[in-house]
Design an enzyme around this catalytic site. Structure first.
Site, PDB file in Angstrom:
ATOM      1  N   ASP A   1      -8.127   2.732   1.876  1.00 14.06           N
ATOM      2  CA  ASP A   1      -7.204   3.200   2.908  1.00 14.06           C
ATOM      3  C   ASP A   1      -7.716   4.486   3.556  1.00 14.06           C
ATOM      4  OD1 ASP A   1      -4.982   3.234   4.491  1.00 14.06           O
ATOM      5  OD2 ASP A   1      -3.588   3.853   2.931  1.00 14.06           O
TER       6      ASP A   1
ATOM      7  N   ASN B   1      -1.835  -7.014   7.917  1.00 14.45           N
ATOM      8  CA  ASN B   1      -2.770  -6.446   8.903  1.00 14.45           C
ATOM      9  C   ASN B   1      -2.900  -7.288  10.166  1.00 14.45           C
ATOM     10  OD1 ASN B   1      -5.113  -5.036   6.455  1.00 14.45           O
ATOM     11  ND2 ASN B   1      -3.395  -4.082   7.520  1.00 14.45           N
TER      12      ASN B   1
HETATM   13  C1  FPP Z   1      -7.401   0.812   5.814  1.00 14.66           C
HETATM   14  O1  FPP Z   1      -7.553   1.881   6.693  1.00 14.66           O
HETATM   15  C2  FPP Z   1      -8.469  -0.139   5.910  1.00 14.66           C
HETATM   16  C3  FPP Z   1      -8.373  -1.413   6.376  1.00 14.66           C
HETATM   17  C4  FPP Z   1      -7.141  -2.010   6.911  1.00 14.66           C
HETATM   18  C5  FPP Z   1      -9.517  -2.305   6.403  1.00 14.66           C
HETATM   19  C6  FPP Z   1     -10.572  -2.083   5.366  1.00 14.66           C
HETATM   20  C7  FPP Z   1     -11.829  -2.504   5.991  1.00 14.66           C
HETATM   21  C8  FPP Z   1     -13.041  -1.958   5.810  1.00 14.66           C
HETATM   22  C9  FPP Z   1     -13.319  -0.901   4.824  1.00 14.66           C
HETATM   23  C10 FPP Z   1     -14.185  -2.412   6.636  1.00 14.66           C
HETATM   24  C11 FPP Z   1     -14.489  -3.867   6.607  1.00 14.66           C
HETATM   25  C12 FPP Z   1     -14.650  -4.403   5.247  1.00 14.66           C
HETATM   26  C13 FPP Z   1     -15.588  -5.294   4.858  1.00 14.66           C
HETATM   27  C14 FPP Z   1     -15.529  -5.814   3.484  1.00 14.66           C
HETATM   28  C15 FPP Z   1     -16.674  -5.710   5.736  1.00 14.66           C
HETATM   29  P1  FPP Z   1      -6.425   2.095   7.796  1.00 14.66           P
HETATM   30  O2  FPP Z   1      -6.924   1.530   9.060  1.00 14.66           O
HETATM   31  O3  FPP Z   1      -5.132   1.552   7.321  1.00 14.66           O
HETATM   32  O4  FPP Z   1      -6.394   3.652   7.839  1.00 14.66           O
HETATM   33  P2  FPP Z   1      -5.135   4.586   8.225  1.00 14.66           P
HETATM   34  O5  FPP Z   1      -4.078   4.332   7.196  1.00 14.66           O
HETATM   35  O6  FPP Z   1      -5.713   5.969   8.128  1.00 14.66           O
HETATM   36  O7  FPP Z   1      -4.721   4.217   9.613  1.00 14.66           O
END
Ligand code: FPP
Length: 245
Positions: free
Chosen positions: A20, A68
């Protein structure tokens, strides 16, 4: 900073991570959210390699939740493109490190291109046995449990299973995670202290570790710190301290 030498031999067999903070990382630096996700993939590679290095057998990453899909269309597209490009790029890393790729979730809901790429890497790495990397994609624990209950109910209706014989093993065998052991250590980055519909059944006895570090900043030493912290805990599984010693 914790290094490998400070860890003992009690390495958690199954580590799961809620990655996250990509969005906040980008915002703090004045970038678009997509840049946060791109840098998140670099942290994925580091976490995968360092987990294998210390002998973690199963690493499960929450890459995309059922919830998501509700994000802006452009962000969902970016994440799916990143998934495809990472799979293409990282197959070499997986082979070099003898890592098997696995995926859990409602995979049919992913774009066709992502499904094809995913299945190809899963097929190519299926004989690797140093560590299993599981990507949770379009995954939601409640959805998984509903699917499990439905499948078991059909078997009961058809006389394949007797209702009295439904136990933990039967349930485990119907989950997406049927080939994985229970989670030992669950890590969540970015300071949030929630589970967010991730592996609800499988974390029944997991140790929970929350860190303020945003996912793109999560380095090898942060993983080792989480494991160092885990090694200091006493897992009692409902027993008393005396019974364990
Ligand atoms: C959370 O950060 C992350 C995600 C929803 C996606 C996780 C994806 C990756 C690490 C990259 C792609 C993965 C692979 C395996 C290729 P957020 O966007 O919720 O962050 P925030 O809470 O700060 O908005």
């Amino acid at each position: 900073m914790i290094n490998k030498e400070q860890l003992n031999s009690n390495i958690p067999e199954h580590v799961a991570i809620i990655m996250d903070g990509n969005g906040r990382w980008a915002k703090k630096k004045g970038f678009f959210r997509a840049v946060g996700h791109e840098n998140g993939t670099k942290a994925v590679r580091e976490a995968v390699e360092s987990s294998a290095e210390i002998g973690v057998k199963y690493l499960t990453l929450y890459a995309f939740s059922t919830e998501n899909w509700n994000r802006p269309k452009l962000e969902v597209e970016t994440l799916m493109k990143l998934l495809v490009s990472s799979l293409k790029k990282e197959i070499k890393t997986l082979q070099k490190n003898n890592i098997k790729l696995n995926a859990i979730g409602n995979l049919e809901s992913l774009p066709k291109k992502a499904q094809v790429e995913l299945l190809e890497v899963i097929e190519k790495t299926k004989s690797n046995d140093r560590m299993t990397l599981t990507l949770a994609l379009s995954y939601g624990s409640r959805e998984e449990l509903i699917k499990t209950i439905e499948e078991i109910s059909i078997k009961v209706k058809n006389g394949v299973i007797s209702p009295h014989l439904i136990n933990e093993t039967v349930i485990n065998e119907h989950l997406y995670t049927k080939n994985l052991p229970d989670v030992d250590l669950l890590i969540r980055t970015s300071g949030e202290q929630r589970i967010s519909n991730f592996l609800l059944w499988q974390i029944a006895y997991a140790e929970l570790y929350f860190t303020e570090v945003l996912w793109p900043d999560f380095k090898k030493s942060d993983l080792f710190e989480a494991i160092y912290n885990y090694q200091k805990r006493e897992r009692r599984f409902g027993k008393t301290s005396e019974q364990l010693s």
